[in-house]
Design an enzyme around this catalytic site. Sequence first.
Site, mmCIF file in Angstrom:
data_model
loop_
_atom_site.group_PDB
_atom_site.id
_atom_site.type_symbol
_atom_site.label_atom_id
_atom_site.label_comp_id
_atom_site.label_asym_id
_atom_site.label_seq_id
_atom_site.Cartn_x
_atom_site.Cartn_y
_atom_site.Cartn_z
ATOM 1 N N ARG A 45 -7.829 3.544 13.343
ATOM 2 C CA ARG A 45 -6.931 4.682 13.538
ATOM 3 C C ARG A 45 -6.315 4.721 14.936
ATOM 4 N NH1 ARG A 45 -5.646 5.985 8.443
ATOM 5 N NH2 ARG A 45 -7.445 6.656 7.217
ATOM 6 N N ASP A 88 0.854 -1.187 0.000
ATOM 7 C CA ASP A 88 0.000 0.000 0.000
ATOM 8 C C ASP A 88 0.891 1.238 0.000
ATOM 9 O OD1 ASP A 88 -2.488 1.251 -0.025
ATOM 10 O OD2 ASP A 88 -2.456 1.565 2.142
ATOM 11 N N LYS A 90 -3.981 -1.945 10.181
ATOM 12 C CA LYS A 90 -4.273 -2.001 8.752
ATOM 13 C C LYS A 90 -4.504 -3.427 8.252
ATOM 14 C CE LYS A 90 -3.469 2.257 7.056
ATOM 15 N NZ LYS A 90 -4.351 2.964 6.107
ATOM 16 N N GLU A 118 -9.295 4.070 -2.468
ATOM 17 C CA GLU A 118 -8.060 3.943 -3.240
ATOM 18 C C GLU A 118 -8.321 3.262 -4.577
ATOM 19 O OE1 GLU A 118 -4.747 2.209 -1.209
ATOM 20 O OE2 GLU A 118 -5.421 2.850 0.790
ATOM 21 N N THR A 144 -8.703 -5.666 3.775
ATOM 22 C CA THR A 144 -8.626 -4.789 2.604
ATOM 23 C C THR A 144 -9.626 -5.333 1.600
ATOM 24 O OG1 THR A 144 -6.280 -4.319 2.956
ATOM 25 C CG2 THR A 144 -7.172 -3.882 0.767
ATOM 26 N N GLU A 172 -10.141 12.497 7.429
ATOM 27 C CA GLU A 172 -10.118 13.833 6.826
ATOM 28 C C GLU A 172 -11.506 14.460 6.794
ATOM 29 O OE1 GLU A 172 -7.225 13.571 3.182
ATOM 30 O OE2 GLU A 172 -8.063 11.577 3.621
ATOM 31 N N GLU A 189 -10.612 3.891 3.541
ATOM 32 C CA GLU A 189 -9.672 4.607 2.684
ATOM 33 C C GLU A 189 -10.023 4.294 1.239
ATOM 34 O OE1 GLU A 189 -5.695 5.281 5.387
ATOM 35 O OE2 GLU A 189 -5.614 3.775 3.796
ATOM 36 N N GLN A 212 -3.688 1.960 14.917
ATOM 37 C CA GLN A 212 -2.616 2.397 14.022
ATOM 38 C C GLN A 212 -1.763 3.480 14.676
ATOM 39 O OE1 GLN A 212 -4.102 4.026 10.350
ATOM 40 N NE2 GLN A 212 -2.079 4.643 9.626
ATOM 41 N N ASP A 238 -8.970 0.263 1.886
ATOM 42 C CA ASP A 238 -8.003 -0.219 2.866
ATOM 43 C C ASP A 238 -8.484 0.203 4.255
ATOM 44 O OD1 ASP A 238 -5.608 -1.631 3.379
ATOM 45 O OD2 ASP A 238 -4.587 0.249 3.785
ATOM 46 N N HIS A 253 -3.838 13.995 0.501
ATOM 47 C CA HIS A 253 -4.069 13.150 1.677
ATOM 48 C C HIS A 253 -2.887 13.232 2.637
ATOM 49 C CE1 HIS A 253 -5.186 9.828 4.235
ATOM 50 N NE2 HIS A 253 -4.060 9.196 3.929
#
Length: 401
Positions: free
Chosen positions: A227, A123, A243, A193, A247, A349, A191, A230, A223, A130
């Site tokens: 948080r 990844d 993580k 992607e 996925t 975000e 996420e 992480q 993904d 971002h």
Amino acid sequence: MTVPPTEPPTEPPTEPPTEPPPGLALGVVAGAGRPGSSRIACPLPDGGLLDVGSLATAQRGPHPELLTAPNLDRLLAADARVWREIVGWLRGWRQDHERAFAHRLPAEGLVPLLPFSVADYVDFYACEQHARNAGLIFRPDAEPLAPNWRHLPVGYHGRAGTVRVSGTPVVRPAGQRAAGDFGPTRRLDLEAELGFVLGGPAPGPVAVDDAAEHVFGVVLLNDWSARDVQGFETRPLGPHLGKSFATSISAWVTPLDELAAARVPVPPHDPEPLPYLTPSSPALGLDVELAVHLNGQRISTPPAADLYWSPEQLVAHLTSNGAGLRAGDLLGSGTVSGPDRGQFGSMLELAWNGRDPVALPGGAQRCWLADDDEIVLTATAPARDGGRLSLGEVRGRIRGA
């Protein structure tokens, strides 16, 4: 105080336009109606599915031994010349798909499977907006971008064994949220992607001008991220359990050749990349517009054209130390975010780390994902005929721990 580039919208986003027809793509389905555990299929413009292996056998199409396989592994182990031959042949049948009526799969009773065996999963962190947003949130008094960010495609090695096909539920993971604090994550995130599916096995390094010959196609990728887990575990070696739990990828792989009309120059690079990351022609990204839906409400439209590094540059960097490529390697682009709040590709975000909750219909709000929430990522891109095509969807519903 750090603030997002734009203030939160006071009204829910407008309804999206009608979804364009699916583009040429390959996936794997199983279920009633055909013998065998699984078959390679291709979506048709009218929403039906074409049994690619049956068509190739009956019509003496190119390389039927690859298309009658139970998944895309054998096809990915071939080379780009073979891929182009098959995609060109299949494009003709899709344009006159009524001729292929006898090879349509039944409309009911089919389930998508993971389309290929994931060999390795890496990844990346290829979107500058971002990276800047994350820097503003976590390092408000420092330069948002790390010193290395503009010099190389930053990435980490993920867990191939937890890549799942769209529709697979996501169980809320547990982990160490802080010192002495273990339990289910309280900050579950998405996420948005792009995923690049690689093939044509090769020893490394792979030159940037040759890298496109090893990118079979594109999937949508979510993904999922815990948080709090992480954040506590990341230093000094980077993400791990926050993580690696899940996925999700779309069931359909859109060949890179099908996205020729979507190739656009990447944003200007400053400083100029080192020679191994500098192609002989301008580096090209993908003008793909993603959309993030939370419980049926569209909350964001991240633009993949803003990715700073091209797929070819990701491959060149990945192999620059001599690491080789295997059929089924999967590269995540990293979260895609645009400059406006309505283009951010993660709850981190969108809610600015919990400061600005995302408003949903009926008065509900979200800073992080709740149990039973469903996230659906969709995407469209320019098509070869001048219109637009759909890249399908990747869907996942949260189950409680």
